[in-house]
Enzyme design. Structure first.
Site, short mmCIF file in Angstrom:
data_model
loop_
_atom_site.label_atom_id
_atom_site.label_comp_id
_atom_site.label_asym_id
_atom_site.label_seq_id
_atom_site.Cartn_x
_atom_site.Cartn_y
_atom_site.Cartn_z
N VAL A 164 41.51 -15.54 57.56
CA VAL A 164 41.10 -16.97 58.11
C VAL A 164 40.47 -16.90 59.35
CG1 VAL A 164 42.38 -19.07 58.84
CG2 VAL A 164 42.89 -18.26 56.78
N ALA A 165 41.12 -15.96 60.34
CA ALA A 165 40.54 -15.66 61.64
C ALA A 165 39.14 -15.18 61.43
CB ALA A 165 41.17 -14.51 62.43
N ILE B 156 36.58 -15.74 58.97
CA ILE B 156 35.62 -16.74 58.50
C ILE B 156 35.75 -18.11 59.27
CG2 ILE B 156 35.46 -18.40 56.37
CD1 ILE B 156 36.84 -16.24 54.66
N GLU C 5 35.74 -21.25 59.18
CA GLU C 5 35.99 -22.30 58.13
C GLU C 5 35.25 -23.39 58.91
OE1 GLU C 5 39.74 -22.00 60.33
OE2 GLU C 5 38.34 -20.44 59.48
N ASP D 220 -1.45 -34.97 53.74
CA ASP D 220 -2.32 -35.68 53.08
C ASP D 220 -3.35 -36.50 53.99
OD1 ASP D 220 -3.50 -37.26 50.69
OD2 ASP D 220 -2.10 -38.99 51.36
N ASP E 148 2.05 -40.01 50.80
CA ASP E 148 2.58 -41.17 50.92
C ASP E 148 2.27 -41.72 49.46
OD1 ASP E 148 -0.33 -41.44 50.67
OD2 ASP E 148 -0.44 -43.06 52.04
N ASP F 200 1.56 -37.55 45.22
CA ASP F 200 2.19 -36.47 46.48
C ASP F 200 3.72 -35.99 46.14
OD1 ASP F 200 -0.02 -36.49 48.07
OD2 ASP F 200 0.40 -38.71 49.01
N ASN G 83 41.68 -21.00 66.65
CA ASN G 83 40.55 -21.14 65.98
C ASN G 83 40.55 -22.78 65.77
OD1 ASN G 83 39.90 -18.73 65.38
ND2 ASN G 83 40.78 -18.76 63.16
N ASP H 268 37.17 -23.27 67.81
CA ASP H 268 36.26 -23.36 66.85
C ASP H 268 35.74 -24.62 66.67
OD1 ASP H 268 36.55 -20.59 66.92
OD2 ASP H 268 36.84 -20.50 64.67
#
Length: 895
Positions: free
Chosen positions: A289-290, A292, A294, A336, A624, A628, A717, A721
């Site tokens: 967990v640390a 990754i 998350e 275009d 447009d 396209d 975290n 984080d």
């Protein structure tokens, strides 16, 4: 469908052959034939395709290895840690569900393009069946039906025209051509003629602007040109954006690294150090967990969302969040022409009158014959609001008059139209007759120069009328040729006075005329487009023009915009017909030398975009029209026009320009570059911190230390984080963001020195945290009390790790520049995030009850001083490293 329709070259065949092949006649089909063909071919509508349920789309979002590991970690955290792990599990699940919901939303946006195509169809059609003209639902049309058309109609199916009386059809959405196409049944066409040149055909969803006609339905439903585009749209390859590729790469690397390190940690802890299996599993999960980040997907989403708000205020509407970052890596802008680089509005640019070639900005007297004729021989209507209604060429002439204070409505009140000879495609002329106050009649004639010059015998010369000489004729032809070379559409104006209304025959009305002048018109470039192209080139972005318009027109506009150097004599224009002659492999060898592609079809646009992508380039495509849409979807970022764009093109786009302004793209590119840089900073911050956490646990396991509890890692975290990481995402752009080349597809979040910074800064944090822990063990406050010594050391390591990450947030404001150069306190959101994160961290130690839950002790002033000094060293050491790097010139090579 039980039977397939033929998408045949009906335009290259005689109408009798077409009728025979379609087994019909000019009287139309019988009811029985219609019923049988509906059973064979199906209804005249676009296929919906197989639709997945909302639940299926949602479940598909969880088929990513990183997501699966996160979910497993969340479950195991709750199982092993109970309530301690519940908070982190809830956060992980919330992030995963949020990302899944966002993925489902993106998929729904892609399906909207097909729905928009379906909604464009004409609701009813006038068709001849059983010899009678009736109205039917356009969805019930079948090949062989005879359909009537008149001004204002939407063409309900693809048709080979059988009758065309002054018929003009606006096909810009399909071909990109800025003016309505004048239909001609006498033209002889080759089987490989591009759509824009098929003047004896009418295509579904195009608009009749003038005249009337009829045609036999050749194709319906998915076999029409629009249906073909819908099929391309449904099957278009959607290349992953650089952001998605980078996140996928990051996810893959982290996933395998986490699995390996967690397995080693568990093995060493249980089998070498003798840690209980449950405790070892808990430690391994905490490490996973640390390791990754998350919160990263959610933080990236927040940063991108904030970017969309900035862009929305500047008229760039982001439909898919990754498009914000993709813009920053764009290397090719394939644009275009019509409505994107140009105004999509015919405008008078040059006028040749009285022997002088004048710019449209020159002054014109109301008595000027050229000005009078262009307004008199004109069917434009002006509604009460002042809007001009009619053919774009004619409305341009009336608008020119209004700009010169010549209001045709007021003039016609005194010189009313009493007779006319309408325009037709055979003689290419239009004439109107106006009664004068003195009883005479003014005949105004406008038309194609090659046709009208044959009927002129006199010329105006400084307000005098004299006989036309050969020298005059040569001067007129030379001027006409010069204007045509500038890609101007040229019309000639002539007139005469007569004593009575003549017989309305061309040989009577349109003969013995007086030359008034020539008018050169063009769909002009947008005023800001040339500057935007220049800025794009300075930023290392190559602009490419892709249009369905004529080669000469495209080349002229490209030179005026600076896409092609006006002084460059090399051929930089490639046509659709030339592209047809090359295989993909042959085209791949030569495509780089061309900056302009003219007279191209939807398939050509996709081939051009893919050619650049095959070279590893990040391609943005603007457009447009319906034509396209496939290339907009294929490009790394499709950019639709908000004002002139069709709903189909908007639906296939990642970004829509609310002001149809090409310059807005450059604004978006700058924001995109800033967003990428800020995401890089966030990743550098998160991964260097997570690296430190992983190394701390891993090394502590090897040393037999118990440095950090799982709850410490989870709380750090949660605190560090989120708020500081999000705040880094809204950092101001660093100077010179638009002066370097695009980073391109090959770069990643780890480029530009970021990977090296993550590694050494993660190691540095680890050394400082373990150093403080070691110091606390060696110089304890509670001598002899082993439990208290360990508790204090654990608390000091926890405080140091938390504070060190808050200090480190200032370091990552720039990879190489000093924090004092970039301004450490410029970002108010960042400042507050650090304050709030600090208070949340301190609350776990100083608030009564919290310290028990978090297994920490109350530190002495000396212990606090050691933890703060250890944390602050993070800034000191990183500043020294940056100084050495700048002295070595490493910052010069970073993008």
């Amino acid at each position: 469908m039980s039977k397939e329709q033929k998408r045949d070259a009906y335009y290259a065949k005689h109408e009798d052959v077409v009728l025979a092949e379609l087994e019909t006649s000019i009287d139309g089909l019988t009811n029985d034939q219609v019923k049988a063909r509906l059973a064979d071919y199906g209804r005249n509508e676009l296929d919906e395709g197989e639709k997945r349920t909302l639940l299926q789309k949602f479940i598909d979002q969880f088929k990513d290895l990183m997501i699966i590991i996160l979910l497993a970690a969340a479950i195991l955290t709750v199982v092993t840690e109970g309530m301690h792990g519940l908070a982190d599990a809830i956060i992980i699940l919330a992030v995963v569900v949020l990302n899944a919901a966002f993925g489902v939303y993106q998929e729904g946006q892609a399906e909207a393009a097909i729905e928009a195509l379906k909604s464009m169809s004409s609701p009813v059609a006038r068709v001849r069946r059983n010899g009678h003209v009736i109205e039917v639902d356009s969805k019930d049309l079948v090949p062989g039906d005879i359909v009537m058309l008149e001004a204002g109609d939407v063409v309900p199916a693809d048709m080979r025209l059988l009758e065309a009386n002054s018929l003009k059809i606006e096909e810009a959405a399909l071909t990109g051509e800025s003016v309505p196409v004048e239909k001609d049944l006498t033209a002889t066409l080759a089987a490989d003629a591009p759509i824009g040149d098929r003047v004896n055909m009418a295509y579904q969803n195009s608009n009749v602007t003038y005249g009337r006609g009829s045609g036999v339905v050749t194709n319906t439903g998915m076999y029409t040109e629009v249906g073909h585009i819908a099929g391309m749209l449904a099957n278009a390859d959607e290349s992953d954006t650089p952001l998605k590729q980078n996140l996928h790469q990051l996810s893959k690397v982290l996933t395998y690294a986490v699995l390996v390190i967690a397995a080693i940690t568990f093995t060493v802890g249980v089998f070498v150090q003798g840690t209980p299996a449950l405790k070892g599993l808990t430690t391994a999960i905490a490490l996973a967990v640390a390791a990754i980040p998350e919160g990263l997907p959610a933080i990236v989403t927040v940063v991108l969302s904030l970017g969309t708000k900035v862009l929305a205020k500047r008229n760039a509407i982001i439909r898919q969040l990754p498009a914000v970052e993709t813009l920053g890596s764009t290397e090719i802008i394939a644009s275009d022409k019509t409505g994107t680089l140009t105004m999509n509005q015919m405008t008078v640019e040059k006028v040749y009158t009285n022997g002088e070639l004048l710019n449209a900005s020159a002054a014109f007297d109301a008595s000027n014959s050229t000005l009078r004729v262009m307004n008199f021989a004109n069917d434009t209507k002006i509604d009460p609001s002042g809007k001009l209604i009619g053919d774009p060429t004619e409305t341009a002439l009336v608008q020119f008059g209004l700009d010169k204070n010549f209001d045709v409505r007021e003039v016609l009140a005194g010189e009313p139209r009493v007779a006319e000879l309408p325009f037709d495609s055979t003689r290419k002329l239009m004439s109107t007759i106006h009664r004068q106050a003195d009883g005479r009649y003014f005949v105004a004639v406008k038309g194609a120069p090659d046709q009208l010059l044959k009927r002129i015998t006199q010329i105006e010369d400084k307000d005098q009328v004299r006989a036309l000489t050969d020298a005059d004729r040569e001067a007129i032809l030379a001027t006409n040729k010069s204007l045509a070379k500038q890609a101007l559409r040229v019309l000639m104006m002539a007139y005469k006075y007569v004593d009575s209304i003549p017989t309305l025959e061309t040989d009577v009305v349109e003969n013995d005329l007086i030359f008034a002048g020539l008018v050169g018109m063009i769909d002009p470039e947008r005023p800001e487009a040339a500057q935007a192209v220049a800025v794009a080139k300075e930023a290392g972005i190559r602009p490419i023009m892709i249009t369905g318009d004529h080669q000469d027109t495209a080349e002229a506009i490209a030179k005026r915009l600076g896409i092609i150097d006006p002084n460059d004599t090399e051929d930089h224009v490639f046509t659709g017909a030339e592209l047809n002659e090359l295989t993909d492999e042959e085209f791949q060898k030569v495509f780089k030398q061309y900056s302009v592609y003219a007279r191209v079809s939807p398939e050509h646009k996709v081939r051009i975009v893919k050619a650049w992508q095959n070279e590893g380039k990040v391609v943005a495509m603007t457009g447009d029209g319906v034509n396209d849409a496939p290339s907009l979807k294929t490009a790394d970022i499709g950019i639709g026009m908000g004002i002139t764009g069709t709903e189909v093109s908007k639906g296939a786009s990642d970004m829509v320009l609310a002001d149809d302004n090409f310059a807005t793209i450059i604004v978006a590119v700058e924001e995109g570059r800033k967003v990428f840089s800020n995401i890089q900073k966030t990743i550098q911050y998160l991964l260097s911190a997570n690296t430190a956490e992983v190394l701390c646990i891993f090394l502590a396991t090897l040393f037999g230390w118990d440095v950090l509890e799982p709850v410490h890692l989870l709380w750090i975290n949660l605190v560090t984080d989120t708020l500081p990481a999000i705040a880094l995402g809204v950092e101001p752009a660093e100077p010179g963001v638009m002066s370097h080349k695009p980073r391109g597809r090959k770069s990643s979040f780890f480029s530009g020195g970021v990977l090296g910074a993550i590694i050494y800064q993660g190691i540095l944090q680890t050394i400082l945290v373990l150093g403080v822990y070691w110091f606390a063990l060696q110089f304890p406050e509670h001598v002899g009390d082993h439990h208290a010594i360990h508790a204090d050391a654990l608390t000091m390591a926890y405080v140091t790790l938390g504070l060190i990450q808050l200090f480190h947030a200032f370091n990552v404001k720039s990879v190489y520049q000093s924090i004092f150069t970039v301004g450490p306190f410029k970002n108010k959101l960042f400042n507050w995030s650090i304050v709030v994160a600090f208070l949340m961290l301190m609350a776990t130690i100083v608030v009564p009850g919290f310290n028990t839950f978090f297994h920490v002790t109350v530190l002495t002033p000396t212990q606090w001083l050691v933890a703060v000094i250890g944390s602050a060293l993070m800034i000191v050491v990183v500043e020294l490293v940056k100084a050495v790097q700048r002295a070595a010139g490493q910052d010069k090579n970073a993008i």
